[in-house]
Design a protein around this motif. Structure first.
Motif, short mmCIF file in Angstrom:
data_model
loop_
_atom_site.label_atom_id
_atom_site.label_comp_id
_atom_site.label_asym_id
_atom_site.label_seq_id
_atom_site.Cartn_x
_atom_site.Cartn_y
_atom_site.Cartn_z
N SER A 1 0.82 -1.21 -0.10
CA SER A 1 -0.02 -0.18 0.00
C SER A 1 0.83 1.20 0.07
CB SER A 1 -1.00 -0.08 0.92
OG SER A 1 -1.50 1.28 1.22
N ALA A 2 0.32 2.43 -0.73
CA ALA A 2 1.31 3.43 -0.77
C ALA A 2 0.57 4.63 0.39
CB ALA A 2 0.82 4.16 -2.30
N GLY A 3 -0.41 4.16 1.04
CA GLY A 3 -1.21 5.00 2.01
C GLY A 3 -0.12 5.60 3.32
N PRO A 4 0.72 4.78 3.76
CA PRO A 4 1.58 4.96 4.89
C PRO A 4 2.60 6.15 4.42
CG PRO A 4 1.14 2.76 5.05
CD PRO A 4 0.62 3.18 3.63
N ALA A 5 3.02 5.57 2.97
CA ALA A 5 4.30 6.52 2.62
C ALA A 5 3.50 7.96 2.07
CB ALA A 5 4.84 5.93 1.34
N ASN A 6 2.48 7.99 1.69
CA ASN A 6 1.78 9.05 1.12
C ASN A 6 1.65 10.04 2.61
OD1 ASN A 6 1.90 8.53 -1.54
ND2 ASN A 6 -0.07 7.60 -1.51
N ARG A 7 1.07 9.50 3.59
CA ARG A 7 0.75 10.19 4.71
C ARG A 7 1.96 10.94 5.37
NH1 ARG A 7 -3.28 6.65 5.16
NH2 ARG A 7 -2.13 5.04 6.03
N LEU A 8 3.22 10.02 5.37
CA LEU A 8 4.47 10.61 5.74
C LEU A 8 4.84 11.80 5.12
CD1 LEU A 8 6.58 9.95 7.99
CD2 LEU A 8 7.88 8.81 6.41
N ALA A 9 4.90 11.62 3.69
CA ALA A 9 5.27 12.68 2.92
C ALA A 9 4.45 13.86 3.03
CB ALA A 9 4.95 12.44 1.17
N GLN A 10 3.09 13.94 3.28
CA GLN A 10 2.20 14.82 3.23
C GLN A 10 2.50 15.72 4.69
OE1 GLN A 10 -1.54 13.34 2.54
NE2 GLN A 10 -1.46 13.25 0.16
N THR A 11 2.33 14.90 5.78
CA THR A 11 2.36 15.31 7.02
C THR A 11 3.62 16.09 7.34
OG1 THR A 11 0.77 13.86 7.60
CG2 THR A 11 1.91 14.92 9.47
N TYR A 12 4.88 14.94 7.04
CA TYR A 12 6.15 15.48 7.47
C TYR A 12 7.16 15.76 6.38
CZ TYR A 12 4.36 13.48 11.73
OH TYR A 12 3.41 13.24 12.94
N ARG A 13 6.80 16.00 5.12
CA ARG A 13 7.66 16.10 4.19
C ARG A 13 8.91 15.24 4.01
NH1 ARG A 13 5.25 21.23 5.38
NH2 ARG A 13 4.75 22.64 3.56
N SER A 14 8.57 13.98 4.27
CA SER A 14 9.77 13.08 4.23
C SER A 14 9.32 12.12 3.27
CB SER A 14 9.89 12.28 5.63
OG SER A 14 11.01 11.61 5.61
N LYS A 15 10.02 11.85 2.10
CA LYS A 15 9.58 11.03 1.01
C LYS A 15 10.91 10.26 0.42
CE LYS A 15 7.01 10.65 -3.19
NZ LYS A 15 6.38 11.53 -4.16
N TYR A 16 10.98 9.07 0.48
CA TYR A 16 11.91 8.33 -0.27
C TYR A 16 11.71 8.36 -1.82
CZ TYR A 16 15.34 5.06 -1.94
OH TYR A 16 16.31 4.50 -2.65
N GLU A 17 12.85 8.97 -2.72
CA GLU A 17 12.72 8.73 -3.94
C GLU A 17 14.03 8.18 -4.64
OE1 GLU A 17 11.60 12.60 -6.06
OE2 GLU A 17 10.28 13.19 -4.00
N PRO A 18 13.71 7.16 -5.22
CA PRO A 18 14.97 6.20 -5.74
C PRO A 18 15.73 7.19 -6.98
CG PRO A 18 12.98 5.24 -6.53
CD PRO A 18 12.44 6.38 -5.57
N THR A 19 17.12 7.24 -6.90
CA THR A 19 17.74 7.97 -8.05
C THR A 19 17.71 7.25 -9.08
OG1 THR A 19 19.77 7.12 -7.12
CG2 THR A 19 19.02 9.35 -6.05
N SER A 20 17.87 5.90 -9.15
CA SER A 20 17.56 5.32 -10.46
C SER A 20 17.29 3.86 -10.17
CB SER A 20 19.22 5.13 -11.03
OG SER A 20 20.17 4.22 -10.15
N ARG A 21 16.75 3.08 -11.18
CA ARG A 21 16.16 1.68 -10.94
C ARG A 21 17.34 0.80 -11.03
NH1 ARG A 21 10.95 0.39 -11.31
NH2 ARG A 21 9.61 2.34 -11.08
N SER A 22 17.46 -0.18 -10.16
CA SER A 22 18.10 -1.43 -10.40
C SER A 22 17.78 -2.45 -11.15
CB SER A 22 18.57 -1.79 -8.95
OG SER A 22 18.97 -0.99 -8.20
N SER A 23 18.53 -3.02 -11.89
CA SER A 23 18.06 -4.28 -12.68
C SER A 23 17.96 -5.47 -12.01
CB SER A 23 18.74 -4.28 -13.96
OG SER A 23 20.42 -4.02 -13.66
#
Length: 98
Positions: A76-98
């Motif tokens: 589920s994306a719900g917990p990550a979305n709540r953390l990003a919206q409430t605390y402005r903390s979001k993990y964003e991968p820099t590149s995809r691994s194969s």
């Protein structure tokens, strides 16, 4: 310099994802920030009833964001979305691994 901790409230599903992340720490490429396991263990139930209150430094919050990003891949994306919206903390991968 001592980094200050910020109070973060996590819902039970997010706390479960963080605990799972911590239990798998030795098998992951990206390990949790120092002290995250202690902060989770010291977490207390929020006055509102269902949430958990943690005191996290910025690196620990970044680890939580990563754990919740992993959760989005599995369930589920719900917990990550709540953390990003409430605390402005979001993990964003820099590149995809194969």
């Amino acid at each position: 310099m001592v980094e200050t901790a910020r109070e973060v409230e996590l819902r039970p599903t997010a706390m479960e994802a963080v605990r799972l992340y911590l239990s798998l720490a030795d098998d992951l490429r990206r390990h949790p920030a120092p002290g995250l396991a202690d902060a989770v263990q010291a977490g207390q139930r929020a006055d509102s009833g269902s949430g958990w209150l943690l005191h996290l430094t910025r690196p620990q919050m970044d680890s939580v964001a990563y754990a919740l990003w992993l959760e989005t891949r599995a369930r589920s994306a719900g917990p990550a979305n709540r953390l990003a919206q409430t605390y402005r903390s979001k993990y964003e991968p820099t590149s995809r691994s194969s």
